[in-house]
Enzyme design. Structure first.
Site, PDB file in Angstrom:
ATOM      1  N   ARG A  29     -12.014  -1.421  -8.028  1.00 14.99           N
ATOM      2  CA  ARG A  29     -12.035  -2.426  -7.158  1.00 14.99           C
ATOM      3  C   ARG A  29     -11.824  -2.193  -5.613  1.00 14.99           C
ATOM      4  O   ARG A  29     -10.938  -1.352  -5.478  1.00 14.99           O
ATOM      5  CB  ARG A  29     -11.349  -3.736  -7.776  1.00 14.99           C
ATOM      6  N   SER A  93      -3.315   4.377 -10.590  1.00 14.81           N
ATOM      7  CA  SER A  93      -2.736   3.976 -11.695  1.00 14.81           C
ATOM      8  C   SER A  93      -2.476   5.249 -12.638  1.00 14.81           C
ATOM      9  O   SER A  93      -3.072   5.297 -13.750  1.00 14.81           O
ATOM     10  CB  SER A  93      -2.977   2.895 -12.358  1.00 14.81           C
ATOM     11  N   ASP A 146      -0.270   0.583 -10.467  1.00  8.94           N
ATOM     12  CA  ASP A 146      -0.708  -0.937 -10.454  1.00  8.94           C
ATOM     13  C   ASP A 146       0.297  -1.572 -11.070  1.00  8.94           C
ATOM     14  O   ASP A 146       0.575  -2.826 -10.869  1.00  8.94           O
ATOM     15  CB  ASP A 146      -1.801  -0.762 -11.474  1.00  8.94           C
TER      16      ASP A 146
HETATM   17 MG    MG Z   1      -6.037  -2.846 -13.557  1.00 12.29          MG
END
Ligand code: MG
Ligand code: ADP
Length: 403
Positions: A29, A93, A146
């Site tokens: 994103r 992440s 994250d």
């Molecule tokens: Mg996520």
């Protein structure tokens, strides 16, 4: 246990506009976050799926894809926006050896990524180089896991937050540790820091396989999915693996003649064809003859004919695997809160589709917390931190300015 280099928690009064880029595992994103200074934020975002081909491409191609997505995202604000200077927080992440707030070297890939040229490299430099190739005027000021992002974004709205947990494609946890307990790290840039967020990489807990009991299906999942012998705790808990555990059990039950006597299907034999989202659907099916479970099995998995007994067995199986996942993640939280000595009260911000969409997940966690912590479990508050990872990166980019 990786020091995040994040030594300030937000006050809720931070302001400004920041970009964030969030690579979880399944989705990628781009966000623009405008912090209003009153614990509120306005977020605009675009979401992209990472394909299997992209997960295996040379690293530079993956980072060029990120830069393209950011370019298109900024272009939506008009051509003039493309020359504007931005600060960006990068939520990446994966296990990173973080040596500064904006510098970190990838230790190993997990969650199915195998891109060459990234392990051992500084992922901020790779992203920055991709932005240069695209002539974007963006400064990557913070590299964030994250879990850290989730902790921070939830602390922006709920200051008692001390723990951030991810239950999505993978699972992981970050918590606030007192600096004197962190012997592997000296905060040279911020000598007065009293605390620091630690990224636990708890998915890799017990990779020695001496603590947690495992069954033959866990061993199978570990053997067939990247990377063998690593992230074995995660492989018992998170979205990427739960469906596959169920599938392996079903394949076994077909072999022993205990299920689908009318025949199985080629689909059932294909790796990863039983999605964790199917488990959610089946667990949510409360119809008398388990109609929705039939849809999943007969329409989606092409099993020719199922009996009610078959469907009940599948539902029980999903319940067992789903419950075990929730209980193991709760055991992790109980351990962390006990270690922090925060049994008198602590909020845990949790992000990820598994926690958000899997029925009963948080209730099952609560039950397990009560079993482990007794009455103290009442003071451990589990809260959904929706889209925390992206917003947290923007917040850390804002705080990195001050740091
Ligand atoms: Mg996520
Ligand atoms: P990421 O981990 O990439 O940031 P998410 O938090 O969205 O992304 O998690 C994606 C994972 O969530 C996928 O691996 C998928 O298995 C799982 N998932 C998606 N939908 C559901 C659902 N309805 N129920 C349970 N798990 C789901």
């Amino acid at each position: 246990m990786i020091p995040s280099h994040v030594v300030n928690r937000p006050t809720g009064r931070e302001t400004g506009s920041f970009l964030a880029l969030d690579l979880g595992g399944t989705n990628f994103r781009v966000c623009e976050v405008v912090l209003d200074g009153h614990s509120g934020a306005r977020v605009r975002q675009s979401k992209h799926t990472i394909t299997e081909a992209q997960k295996a491409a040379p690293g530079n191609e993956l980072f060029d894809f990120f830069a393209d997505c950011v370019y298109n995202f900024i272009a939506e604000n008009g051509q003039a926006a493309l020359t504007k200077k931005y600060k960006l927080g990068f939520t990446f992440s994966f296990a990173v050896n973080q040596v500064a707030i904006n510098k970190g070297f990838l230790i190993l890939w997990n969650k199915g990524f195998t891109n060459s040229g990234v392990v051992g490299a500084d992922v901020v430099a790779l992203l920055q180089a991709a932005f240069h190739r695209k002539k974007l005027n963006i400064d990557v000021t913070a590299l964030v896991n994250d879990t850290t992002g989730t902790l921070m974004s939830h602390a922006y709205i709920q200051p008692s937050t001390r723990v951030g947990v991810i239950l999505g494609t993978g699972t992981n946890c970050a918590y606030v540790e007192r600096m004197e307990n962190v012997t592997k790290y000296t905060p040279t840039d911020t000598p007065d820091a009293k605390e620091i967020i630690i990224n636990m990489e708890w998915g890799a807990f017990d990779d020695e396989q001496v603590v947690i009991p495992r069954n033959k299906y866990d061993v199978k999942v570990d053997r067939t999915m990247n990377v063998q012998g690593k992230y074995t705790f995660e492989k018992m808990i998170s979205g990427m693996y739960l469906g596959e555990i169920v599938r392996f059990v079903l394949v076994d039950l077909v072999k022993t003649g205990e299920i689908f006597k009318a025949g199985a299907s080629p689909e059932l034999n294909k790796p990863n064809h039983f999605e964790t989202a199917f488990m959610s659907r089946i667990e949510r099916d409360h119809t008398l003859d388990l109609n929705d479970t039939r849809t999943v099995l007969e329409d989606m998995l092409k099993i020719p004919r199922t009996t009610l007994a078959d469907r009940r067995l599948v539902k029980t199986l999903c319940e067992l695997v789903g419950k075990r996942s929730a209980r193991l993640s709760a055991a992790g939280i109980a351990a962390v809160v006990t270690k922090m000595n925060k049994l008198d009260g602590c909020t845990v911000g949790i992000d990820g589709s598994l926690f958000e969409l899997y029925p009963h997940y948080s209730n099952r966690m609560r039950d397990a917390l009560r079993e482990i912590l007794g009455i103290s479990a009442e003071y451990v508050v589990l809260e959904q931190a929706r889209d925390g990872s992206g917003q947290g990166a923007a917040l850390i980019a804002a705080l990195a300015d001050k740091q």
